[in-house]
Scaffold this motif. Structure first.
Motif, PDB file in Angstrom:
ATOM      1  N   ARG A 291      65.477   7.535  60.655  1.00 23.55           N
ATOM      2  CA  ARG A 291      66.005   8.092  59.420  1.00 23.55           C
ATOM      3  C   ARG A 291      66.733   9.411  59.672  1.00 23.55           C
ATOM      4  NH1 ARG A 291      61.315   5.456  58.527  1.00 23.55           N
ATOM      5  NH2 ARG A 291      61.032   4.187  56.648  1.00 23.55           N
ATOM      6  N   ARG A 292      65.959  10.497  59.769  1.00 20.82           N
ATOM      7  CA  ARG A 292      66.556  11.839  59.811  1.00 20.82           C
ATOM      8  C   ARG A 292      67.478  12.075  60.998  1.00 20.82           C
ATOM      9  NH1 ARG A 292      60.786  14.456  59.353  1.00 20.82           N
ATOM     10  NH2 ARG A 292      60.360  12.421  60.304  1.00 20.82           N
ATOM     11  N   SER A 293      67.115  11.571  62.155  1.00 19.83           N
ATOM     12  CA  SER A 293      67.953  11.794  63.334  1.00 19.83           C
ATOM     13  C   SER A 293      69.291  11.070  63.205  1.00 19.83           C
ATOM     14  CB  SER A 293      67.227  11.352  64.610  1.00 19.83           C
ATOM     15  OG  SER A 293      66.700  10.046  64.465  1.00 19.83           O
ATOM     16  N   HIS A 294      69.280   9.860  62.641  1.00 23.73           N
ATOM     17  CA  HIS A 294      70.538   9.145  62.409  1.00 23.73           C
ATOM     18  C   HIS A 294      71.379   9.849  61.344  1.00 23.73           C
ATOM     19  CE1 HIS A 294      68.761   5.293  64.228  1.00 23.73           C
ATOM     20  NE2 HIS A 294      69.824   5.597  64.946  1.00 23.73           N
ATOM     21  N   MET A 295      70.726  10.287  60.267  1.00 27.76           N
ATOM     22  CA  MET A 295      71.455  11.005  59.221  1.00 27.76           C
ATOM     23  C   MET A 295      72.144  12.235  59.795  1.00 27.76           C
ATOM     24  SD  MET A 295      68.681  10.965  56.105  1.00 27.76           S
ATOM     25  CE  MET A 295      68.127   9.460  55.303  1.00 27.76           C
ATOM     26  N   ALA A 296      71.404  13.005  60.586  1.00 29.42           N
ATOM     27  CA  ALA A 296      71.961  14.236  61.155  1.00 29.42           C
ATOM     28  C   ALA A 296      73.070  13.943  62.160  1.00 29.42           C
ATOM     29  CB  ALA A 296      70.844  15.056  61.806  1.00 29.42           C
ATOM     30  N   GLN A 297      72.876  12.925  62.999  1.00 25.85           N
ATOM     31  CA  GLN A 297      73.906  12.540  63.965  1.00 25.85           C
ATOM     32  C   GLN A 297      75.225  12.234  63.270  1.00 25.85           C
ATOM     33  OE1 GLN A 297      73.188   8.738  65.763  1.00 25.85           O
ATOM     34  NE2 GLN A 297      75.104   8.748  66.933  1.00 25.85           N
TER      35      GLN A 297
ATOM     36  N   VAL B  24      70.081   3.638  55.714  1.00 28.79           N
ATOM     37  CA  VAL B  24      71.422   3.053  55.783  1.00 28.79           C
ATOM     38  C   VAL B  24      72.074   3.076  54.402  1.00 28.79           C
ATOM     39  CG1 VAL B  24      72.724   0.929  56.168  1.00 28.79           C
ATOM     40  CG2 VAL B  24      70.920   1.575  57.775  1.00 28.79           C
ATOM     41  N   LYS B  25      71.343   2.625  53.386  1.00 27.78           N
ATOM     42  CA  LYS B  25      71.903   2.581  52.034  1.00 27.78           C
ATOM     43  C   LYS B  25      72.229   3.982  51.516  1.00 27.78           C
ATOM     44  CE  LYS B  25      71.232   0.871  47.342  1.00 27.78           C
ATOM     45  NZ  LYS B  25      71.778   2.122  46.768  1.00 27.78           N
ATOM     46  N   ALA B  26      71.351   4.935  51.768  1.00 23.67           N
ATOM     47  CA  ALA B  26      71.578   6.296  51.293  1.00 23.67           C
ATOM     48  C   ALA B  26      72.836   6.895  51.929  1.00 23.67           C
ATOM     49  CB  ALA B  26      70.363   7.165  51.591  1.00 23.67           C
TER      50      ALA B  26
ATOM     51  N   ASP C 139      75.829   5.265  50.293  1.00 23.97           N
ATOM     52  CA  ASP C 139      76.064   5.841  48.975  1.00 23.97           C
ATOM     53  C   ASP C 139      76.815   7.169  49.065  1.00 23.97           C
ATOM     54  OD1 ASP C 139      74.775   3.705  47.811  1.00 23.97           O
ATOM     55  OD2 ASP C 139      72.876   4.763  47.493  1.00 23.97           O
ATOM     56  N   ALA C 140      76.605   7.890  50.170  1.00 17.90           N
ATOM     57  CA  ALA C 140      77.289   9.170  50.368  1.00 17.90           C
ATOM     58  C   ALA C 140      78.739   8.992  50.806  1.00 17.90           C
ATOM     59  CB  ALA C 140      76.541  10.017  51.393  1.00 17.90           C
ATOM     60  N   GLY C 141      79.104   7.772  51.249  1.00 19.39           N
ATOM     61  CA  GLY C 141      80.483   7.508  51.619  1.00 19.39           C
ATOM     62  C   GLY C 141      80.718   7.055  53.041  1.00 19.39           C
ATOM     63  N   PHE C 142      79.653   6.917  53.829  1.00 18.65           N
ATOM     64  CA  PHE C 142      79.798   6.364  55.174  1.00 18.65           C
ATOM     65  C   PHE C 142      79.914   4.842  55.061  1.00 18.65           C
ATOM     66  CE2 PHE C 142      77.792  10.429  55.931  1.00 18.65           C
ATOM     67  CZ  PHE C 142      78.330  10.857  57.127  1.00 18.65           C
ATOM     68  N   LYS C 143      80.845   4.262  55.788  1.00 18.65           N
ATOM     69  CA  LYS C 143      80.989   2.813  55.815  1.00 18.65           C
ATOM     70  C   LYS C 143      80.157   2.283  56.982  1.00 18.65           C
ATOM     71  CE  LYS C 143      85.590   2.762  53.721  1.00 18.65           C
ATOM     72  NZ  LYS C 143      87.013   2.340  53.861  1.00 18.65           N
ATOM     73  N   ILE C 144      79.150   1.488  56.659  1.00 16.84           N
ATOM     74  CA  ILE C 144      78.210   1.008  57.673  1.00 16.84           C
ATOM     75  C   ILE C 144      78.198  -0.515  57.658  1.00 16.84           C
ATOM     76  CG2 ILE C 144      75.842   1.090  58.508  1.00 16.84           C
ATOM     77  CD1 ILE C 144      75.492   3.751  57.111  1.00 16.84           C
ATOM     78  N   ALA C 145      78.558  -1.099  58.789  1.00 12.18           N
ATOM     79  CA  ALA C 145      78.633  -2.554  58.905  1.00 12.18           C
ATOM     80  C   ALA C 145      77.648  -3.034  59.964  1.00 12.18           C
ATOM     81  CB  ALA C 145      80.047  -2.983  59.285  1.00 12.18           C
TER      82      ALA C 145
ATOM     83  N   THR D 195      58.003   3.831  46.218  1.00 11.11           N
ATOM     84  CA  THR D 195      57.642   4.550  44.993  1.00 11.11           C
ATOM     85  C   THR D 195      58.871   4.666  44.090  1.00 11.11           C
ATOM     86  OG1 THR D 195      58.248   6.809  45.680  1.00 11.11           O
ATOM     87  CG2 THR D 195      56.122   5.944  46.449  1.00 11.11           C
ATOM     88  N   PRO D 196      58.685   5.038  42.819  1.00 10.76           N
ATOM     89  CA  PRO D 196      59.827   5.221  41.922  1.00 10.76           C
ATOM     90  C   PRO D 196      60.793   6.321  42.369  1.00 10.76           C
ATOM     91  CG  PRO D 196      57.784   5.003  40.661  1.00 10.76           C
ATOM     92  CD  PRO D 196      57.382   5.142  42.094  1.00 10.76           C
ATOM     93  N   LEU D 197      60.319   7.209  43.244  1.00 12.38           N
ATOM     94  CA  LEU D 197      61.155   8.323  43.700  1.00 12.38           C
ATOM     95  C   LEU D 197      61.909   8.011  44.994  1.00 12.38           C
ATOM     96  CD1 LEU D 197      58.782  11.365  43.012  1.00 12.38           C
ATOM     97  CD2 LEU D 197      60.862  10.749  41.769  1.00 12.38           C
ATOM     98  N   GLU D 198      61.767   6.788  45.492  1.00 15.25           N
ATOM     99  CA  GLU D 198      62.345   6.453  46.802  1.00 15.25           C
ATOM    100  C   GLU D 198      63.830   6.782  46.897  1.00 15.25           C
ATOM    101  OE1 GLU D 198      61.340   2.621  48.872  1.00 15.25           O
ATOM    102  OE2 GLU D 198      63.480   2.253  48.513  1.00 15.25           O
ATOM    103  N   SER D 199      64.655   6.234  46.038  1.00 17.31           N
ATOM    104  CA  SER D 199      66.107   6.433  46.153  1.00 17.31           C
ATOM    105  C   SER D 199      66.488   7.885  45.927  1.00 17.31           C
ATOM    106  CB  SER D 199      66.846   5.530  45.165  1.00 17.31           C
ATOM    107  OG  SER D 199      66.470   5.823  43.829  1.00 17.31           O
ATOM    108  N   THR D 200      65.771   8.570  45.029  1.00 17.30           N
ATOM    109  CA  THR D 200      66.061   9.981  44.770  1.00 17.30           C
ATOM    110  C   THR D 200      65.790  10.833  45.994  1.00 17.30           C
ATOM    111  OG1 THR D 200      65.527   9.746  42.423  1.00 17.30           O
ATOM    112  CG2 THR D 200      65.468  11.961  43.322  1.00 17.30           C
ATOM    113  N   ARG D 201      64.658  10.612  46.624  1.00 14.90           N
ATOM    114  CA  ARG D 201      64.302  11.431  47.794  1.00 14.90           C
ATOM    115  C   ARG D 201      65.216  11.144  48.989  1.00 14.90           C
ATOM    116  NH1 ARG D 201      62.508  14.129  44.444  1.00 14.90           N
ATOM    117  NH2 ARG D 201      60.308  14.602  44.040  1.00 14.90           N
ATOM    118  N   TYR D 202      65.606   9.899  49.172  1.00 15.79           N
ATOM    119  CA  TYR D 202      66.539   9.594  50.263  1.00 15.79           C
ATOM    120  C   TYR D 202      67.891  10.263  50.001  1.00 15.79           C
ATOM    121  CZ  TYR D 202      63.742   6.368  53.051  1.00 15.79           C
ATOM    122  OH  TYR D 202      62.793   5.837  53.896  1.00 15.79           O
TER     123      TYR D 202
END
Length: 205
Positions: A55-61, A93-95, A98-104, A178-185
């Protein structure tokens, strides 16, 4: 030029640099300083490391690579790894999408291979989960950027690293199912994006 949706996200996050605490800005400046102090004309390798490389390491990369492109900072190669390999988590991946990265998805499986695009002007980035010392990351003289406290505390020595910087983030995994999953991601994606953009903005020509 970034992907249109990603450009909009970047423009929004760039207006939020004031939200970054002063102490945190000092930590991010360590990343900037590593890049500035690297030999001119040589590629600078940044390896973002967390325990599972999911998660976090891929996001930061990916955010760091996009930030370097946005601010026209040349010769930056961003990688990621873990103390063990798992998979790039689908929620992360989805988060990022949603931010604008195209992931295939290029190669399915337990540890899928994705191609990630942040700009039509730049080649896509191959992303999959791996150990930080995987042959794919075999670049001596890199900065080990520790994105989770567990990896930072339990991996006292990162072989091959020229520098080590702890830029840690809370794990959105805690909210899976949890209901907060998408918000926290989404919050974590924006926090990491805001901070990587800030660090690279200090290098803007």
């Amino acid at each position: 030029m970034l992907n249109p949706t990603l450009h909009e996200t970047v423009e929004k996050l760039a207006l939020q640099f004031g939200q970054i605490p002063t102490k945190r800005k000092a930590t991010l400046a360590e990343l900037t300083n590593f890049i500035q102090q690297s030999p001119k004309g040589q590629a600078v390798y940044l390896n973002f490391i967390c325990t599972h490389n999911s998660r976090r390491s891929h996001m930061a990369q990916l955010w760091a690579q996009a930030a370097a492109h946005h601010f026209q900072v040349k010769d930056i190669v961003c990688l990621s790894g873990g103390t063990e390999a798992t998979a790039f988590n689908p929620r992360a991946v989805k988060a990022m999408q949603d931010a604008g990265f195209k992931i295939a998805l290029e190669k399915p499986g337990d540890n899928p291979l994705y191609q990630v695009s942040y700009s039509p002007e730049a080649p896509s980035v191959g992303v999959f989960s791996k150990r930080y010392d995987d042959a794919f990351n075999n670049n001596p003289g890199f900065a080990a950027v520790m994105t989770c406290s567990h990896a930072d505390e339990n991996c006292p020595l990162v072989l091959g690293a020229k520098g080590r910087i702890a830029i840690t983030y809370d794990d959105p995994k805690e909210f899976d199912g949890t209901p907060l999953e998408s918000t926290r991601y989404a919050e974590r994606v924006e926090q990491i994006g805001r901070e990587m953009l800030y660090a690279f903005s200090l290098l803007k020509k």
